[in-house]
Design a protein around this motif. Structure first.
Motif, PDB file in Angstrom:
ATOM      1  N   TYR A 121     -12.275 -48.003 -71.461  1.00 44.64           N
ATOM      2  CA  TYR A 121     -11.479 -46.858 -71.899  1.00 44.64           C
ATOM      3  C   TYR A 121     -11.487 -46.750 -73.423  1.00 44.64           C
ATOM      4  CZ  TYR A 121      -7.158 -44.239 -72.898  1.00 44.64           C
ATOM      5  OH  TYR A 121      -6.225 -43.353 -73.384  1.00 44.64           O
ATOM      6  N   GLN A 122     -11.291 -47.888 -74.101  1.00 47.81           N
ATOM      7  CA  GLN A 122     -11.265 -47.904 -75.570  1.00 47.81           C
ATOM      8  C   GLN A 122     -12.585 -47.414 -76.163  1.00 47.81           C
ATOM      9  OE1 GLN A 122     -10.064 -52.105 -76.180  1.00 47.81           O
ATOM     10  NE2 GLN A 122      -8.805 -51.238 -77.811  1.00 47.81           N
ATOM     11  N   GLY A 127      -9.903 -39.415 -71.808  1.00 49.93           N
ATOM     12  CA  GLY A 127      -8.455 -39.529 -71.862  1.00 49.93           C
ATOM     13  C   GLY A 127      -7.851 -40.213 -70.650  1.00 49.93           C
ATOM     14  N   ILE A 128      -8.681 -40.472 -69.631  1.00 51.95           N
ATOM     15  CA  ILE A 128      -8.227 -41.130 -68.402  1.00 51.95           C
ATOM     16  C   ILE A 128      -9.316 -42.102 -67.987  1.00 51.95           C
ATOM     17  CG2 ILE A 128      -7.589 -40.829 -65.969  1.00 51.95           C
ATOM     18  CD1 ILE A 128      -6.791 -37.932 -66.646  1.00 51.95           C
ATOM     19  N   ALA A 129      -8.911 -43.263 -67.491  1.00 51.10           N
ATOM     20  CA  ALA A 129      -9.864 -44.202 -66.903  1.00 51.10           C
ATOM     21  C   ALA A 129      -9.226 -44.805 -65.664  1.00 51.10           C
ATOM     22  CB  ALA A 129     -10.244 -45.296 -67.893  1.00 51.10           C
ATOM     23  N   CYS A 130     -10.031 -44.977 -64.631  1.00 50.00           N
ATOM     24  CA  CYS A 130      -9.533 -45.617 -63.419  1.00 50.00           C
ATOM     25  C   CYS A 130     -10.636 -46.480 -62.825  1.00 50.00           C
ATOM     26  CB  CYS A 130      -9.015 -44.601 -62.414  1.00 50.00           C
ATOM     27  SG  CYS A 130     -10.227 -43.399 -61.887  1.00 50.00           S
ATOM     28  N   CYS A 141      -4.951 -47.206 -63.255  1.00 53.15           N
ATOM     29  CA  CYS A 141      -5.434 -46.081 -64.059  1.00 53.15           C
ATOM     30  C   CYS A 141      -4.780 -46.130 -65.437  1.00 53.15           C
ATOM     31  CB  CYS A 141      -5.062 -44.748 -63.412  1.00 53.15           C
ATOM     32  SG  CYS A 141      -5.940 -44.402 -61.889  1.00 53.15           S
ATOM     33  N   ILE A 142      -5.530 -45.656 -66.425  1.00 51.27           N
ATOM     34  CA  ILE A 142      -5.009 -45.526 -67.790  1.00 51.27           C
ATOM     35  C   ILE A 142      -5.002 -44.050 -68.147  1.00 51.27           C
ATOM     36  CG2 ILE A 142      -5.332 -46.077 -70.231  1.00 51.27           C
ATOM     37  CD1 ILE A 142      -7.016 -48.453 -69.384  1.00 51.27           C
ATOM     38  N   GLU A 169     -13.115 -33.851 -65.714  1.00 53.38           N
ATOM     39  CA  GLU A 169     -14.078 -33.876 -66.816  1.00 53.38           C
ATOM     40  C   GLU A 169     -13.696 -34.879 -67.902  1.00 53.38           C
ATOM     41  OE1 GLU A 169     -10.706 -31.530 -68.101  1.00 53.38           O
ATOM     42  OE2 GLU A 169     -11.836 -31.464 -66.233  1.00 53.38           O
ATOM     43  N   ASP A 170     -12.454 -35.370 -67.883  1.00 54.01           N
ATOM     44  CA  ASP A 170     -11.974 -36.301 -68.893  1.00 54.01           C
ATOM     45  C   ASP A 170     -11.713 -37.692 -68.297  1.00 54.01           C
ATOM     46  OD1 ASP A 170     -11.288 -36.915 -71.533  1.00 54.01           O
ATOM     47  OD2 ASP A 170      -9.171 -36.385 -71.250  1.00 54.01           O
ATOM     48  N   VAL A 171     -12.362 -38.002 -67.169  1.00 53.80           N
ATOM     49  CA  VAL A 171     -12.118 -39.256 -66.452  1.00 53.80           C
ATOM     50  C   VAL A 171     -13.323 -40.184 -66.553  1.00 53.80           C
ATOM     51  CG1 VAL A 171     -11.638 -40.303 -64.199  1.00 53.80           C
ATOM     52  CG2 VAL A 171     -10.546 -38.138 -64.828  1.00 53.80           C
TER      53      VAL A 171
END
Length: 190
Positions: A121-122, A127-130, A141-142, A169-171
Motif C-alpha cells: 500500500y505504501q 487509496g485502498i488495499a486489500c 483492508c487499508i 480503480e483505486d484498489v
C-alpha cells in the motif's frame, strides 16, 4: 505514514452459538491468535507511526486487548451491525493518514501478511488495499483517510467491501499465499 489499525470484535456470534472470539483454536482463543499477530505486526512496522484500537462489546475481549497494549472502544449497540463498529473506530481516531481494518474471526491471518499489505500500500499510489486469494477479496483492508466519509456512510451489517467495490480503480489487491488466512469462522470448525 500514520496508520490506525482497527480490530472489529463486537459481533454477537449468533451463528457460532457462543462468543467465538473466546473459542480455542489450536490452544489459543481466536482473539489471542489475532491479537498476537497484530502485536507482532506492530513490531515489524517500527518505522510507521501507528496505534491499535479494538472495538468490542465484551469485557473479556477488552481485558485481552489491554494485555497487548491496545486501546479499546465499546460498541454499545452491536445490533446495528458491522458499520457501527467501523464508525466508532474512525470517529475516535480522526488524525491518521490511513486505516487498517481487521475482523477478529480470521484466526489464521499472519503478521507477515499484514506487513506485506502495508508495504505494498505504501509503495503504491492507490487509496485502498486489500488482501486476496486468486479472485477472492478478503480482509484485512487499508483505506486512505479520503475514504473516511464513505466508510462513515455505511449502515447496518455492511463492511468496507462496499467502499472497495465502489472505488475499484483505486484498489490494490495483494495476494496471500495461503487461502486459509482469509477464512473467517462464522460456525464452529468441524
Amino acid at each position: 505514514m500514520k496508520l490506525c489499525t482497527i480490530l472489529l470484535a463486537a459481533g454477537s456470534s449468533r451463528r457460532f452459538g457462543e462468543n467465538k472470539l473466546l473459542y480455542p483454536i489450536q490452544g489459543s482463543s481466536m482473539a489471542d491468535r489475532i491479537f498476537s499477530q497484530v502485536y507482532d505486526f506492530q513490531k515489524l512496522m517500527r518505522d510507521i507511526s501507528s496505534c491499535v484500537t479494538v472495538v468490542t462489546q465484551y469485557q473479556e475481549i477488552e481485558t485481552k486487548a489491554r494485555s497487548y497494549g491496545f486501546s479499546v472502544l465499546y460498541n454499545h449497540h452491536p445490533q446495528r451491525g458491522l458499520s457501527s463498529s467501523i464508525s466508532i473506530g474512525l470517529q475516535k481516531n480522526p488524525d491518521f493518514d490511513s486505516y487498517l481494518f481487521l475482523v477478529c474471526d480470521q484466526p489464521w491471518i499472519q503478521a507477515q501478511t499484514l506487513g506485506s499489505l502495508v508495504r505494498a500500500y505504501q509503495s503504491s499510489e492507490k487509496g485502498i488495499a486489500c488482501v486476496s486469494f486468486k479472485a477472492r477479496l478478503g480482509n484485512p483492508c487499508i483505506f486512505s483517510k479520503k475514504y473516511v466519509p464513505q466508510l462513515l456512510e455505511l449502515c447496518g451489517d455492511v463492511g468496507g467491501k462496499r467502499v472497495v467495490l465502489s472505488n475499484w480503480e483505486d484498489v490494490l489487491c495483494v495476494q496471500v499465499k495461503n487461502e486459509r488466512e482469509l477464512i473467517d469462522l462464522d460456525t464452529k470448525p468441524v
